[in-house]
Motif scaffolding. Structure first.
Motif, short mmCIF file in Angstrom:
data_model
loop_
_atom_site.label_atom_id
_atom_site.label_comp_id
_atom_site.label_asym_id
_atom_site.label_seq_id
_atom_site.Cartn_x
_atom_site.Cartn_y
_atom_site.Cartn_z
N TRP A 22 -31.51 -8.35 -5.31
CA TRP A 22 -31.85 -9.74 -4.97
C TRP A 22 -31.69 -9.98 -3.47
N GLU A 23 -30.70 -9.39 -2.85
CA GLU A 23 -30.55 -9.52 -1.40
C GLU A 23 -31.78 -8.96 -0.69
N ARG A 24 -32.28 -7.86 -1.19
CA ARG A 24 -33.49 -7.27 -0.60
C ARG A 24 -34.70 -8.16 -0.83
N ILE A 25 -34.87 -8.65 -2.05
CA ILE A 25 -36.00 -9.54 -2.37
C ILE A 25 -35.98 -10.77 -1.48
N LEU A 26 -34.81 -11.40 -1.35
CA LEU A 26 -34.70 -12.66 -0.60
C LEU A 26 -34.50 -12.46 0.89
N GLY A 27 -34.18 -11.24 1.31
CA GLY A 27 -33.98 -10.97 2.73
C GLY A 27 -32.74 -11.63 3.29
N ARG A 28 -31.72 -11.76 2.47
CA ARG A 28 -30.48 -12.43 2.88
C ARG A 28 -29.34 -12.02 1.99
N SER A 29 -28.14 -12.31 2.43
CA SER A 29 -26.94 -11.97 1.67
C SER A 29 -26.66 -13.01 0.59
N CYS A 30 -25.92 -12.59 -0.40
CA CYS A 30 -25.43 -13.47 -1.45
C CYS A 30 -24.54 -14.54 -0.82
N ASP A 31 -24.69 -15.79 -1.27
CA ASP A 31 -23.91 -16.89 -0.70
C ASP A 31 -22.53 -17.05 -1.32
N ALA A 32 -22.37 -16.68 -2.58
CA ALA A 32 -21.06 -16.89 -3.24
C ALA A 32 -20.94 -15.96 -4.44
N ARG A 33 -19.72 -15.51 -4.67
CA ARG A 33 -19.38 -14.75 -5.89
C ARG A 33 -18.29 -15.53 -6.59
N ASP A 34 -18.42 -15.68 -7.89
CA ASP A 34 -17.48 -16.49 -8.65
C ASP A 34 -17.20 -15.83 -9.99
N ARG A 35 -16.14 -16.29 -10.61
CA ARG A 35 -15.80 -15.89 -11.98
C ARG A 35 -15.54 -17.17 -12.76
N LEU A 36 -16.14 -17.25 -13.94
CA LEU A 36 -15.86 -18.36 -14.84
C LEU A 36 -15.23 -17.77 -16.09
N ASP A 37 -13.91 -17.70 -16.09
CA ASP A 37 -13.21 -17.10 -17.22
C ASP A 37 -13.48 -17.82 -18.52
N GLY A 38 -13.60 -19.14 -18.47
CA GLY A 38 -13.86 -19.92 -19.67
C GLY A 38 -15.22 -19.64 -20.30
N ARG A 39 -16.14 -19.10 -19.52
CA ARG A 39 -17.48 -18.75 -20.02
C ARG A 39 -17.67 -17.24 -20.12
N ASN A 40 -16.62 -16.47 -19.72
CA ASN A 40 -16.67 -15.00 -19.77
C ASN A 40 -17.82 -14.43 -18.97
N VAL A 41 -17.92 -14.86 -17.70
CA VAL A 41 -18.98 -14.36 -16.83
C VAL A 41 -18.48 -14.20 -15.40
N ASP A 42 -19.07 -13.23 -14.71
CA ASP A 42 -19.00 -13.13 -13.26
C ASP A 42 -20.36 -13.55 -12.73
N ILE A 43 -20.36 -14.18 -11.55
CA ILE A 43 -21.57 -14.82 -11.05
C ILE A 43 -21.77 -14.50 -9.57
N ALA A 44 -23.02 -14.31 -9.20
CA ALA A 44 -23.42 -14.23 -7.79
C ALA A 44 -24.48 -15.31 -7.58
N ARG A 45 -24.36 -16.03 -6.45
CA ARG A 45 -25.28 -17.15 -6.21
C ARG A 45 -25.96 -17.03 -4.86
N PHE A 46 -27.22 -17.43 -4.85
CA PHE A 46 -28.02 -17.51 -3.63
C PHE A 46 -28.56 -18.93 -3.52
N ALA A 47 -28.33 -19.60 -2.38
CA ALA A 47 -28.89 -20.93 -2.14
C ALA A 47 -30.27 -20.75 -1.51
#
Length: 131
Positions: A22-47
């Motif tokens: 996705w960084e290659r597709i968008l030509g930019r770095s990931c904006d945030a990495r998060d974990r939502l333990d209550g939803r059992n997921v790790d997340i990467a976000r791009f604005a």
């Protein structure tokens, strides 16, 4: 009133593999990495132009893990921005909702819609109005 597309979620097996693509597709770095333990997921976000592109890696049981097992990687969820989440919940009525509103990332308040009522589309509303 619904005013925007807030975020698009894509479920992936491995953020370590997906984020660089996705960084290659968008030509930019990931904006945030998060974990939502209550939803059992790790997340990467791009604005991107006011819309979040969210990569979701299941880390345990739950809706994203079930989706991944049933359908594989790919588009998972469309989240629509609401001026007032509470007003939209009232306007739509209980038969359109799936569960209760909850707090997500960055204090986003989210409400899932019943997939049986949305023609199979996984939709959710998001607002920042107080609980």
């Amino acid at each position: 009133m619904i005013h925007s597309v807030h975020h698009l979620n894509f479920v992936v097996r491995d953020l370590g593999v997906a984020v660089p693509v996705w960084e290659r597709i968008l030509g930019r770095s990931c904006d945030a990495r998060d974990r939502l333990d209550g939803r059992n997921v790790d997340i990467a976000r791009f604005a991107l132009a006011g819309v979040w592109i969210v990569l979701v890696q299941p880390t345990g049981p739950g809706v994203p893990a079930n989706f991944l097992a049933a359908r594989g990687e790919g588009f998972f969820l469309l989240s629509l921005g609401a001026e007032s989440l509470e007003a939209e919940i009232d306007r739509l009525g209980g038969e359109m909702l799936d569960g209760d509103a909850r707090v997500g990332l960055d204090d986003w308040r989210v409400q899932d819609l019943d997939i049986k009522r949305t023609f199979g589309a996984q939709l959710q509303l998001v607002g920042i109005d107080p609980a």
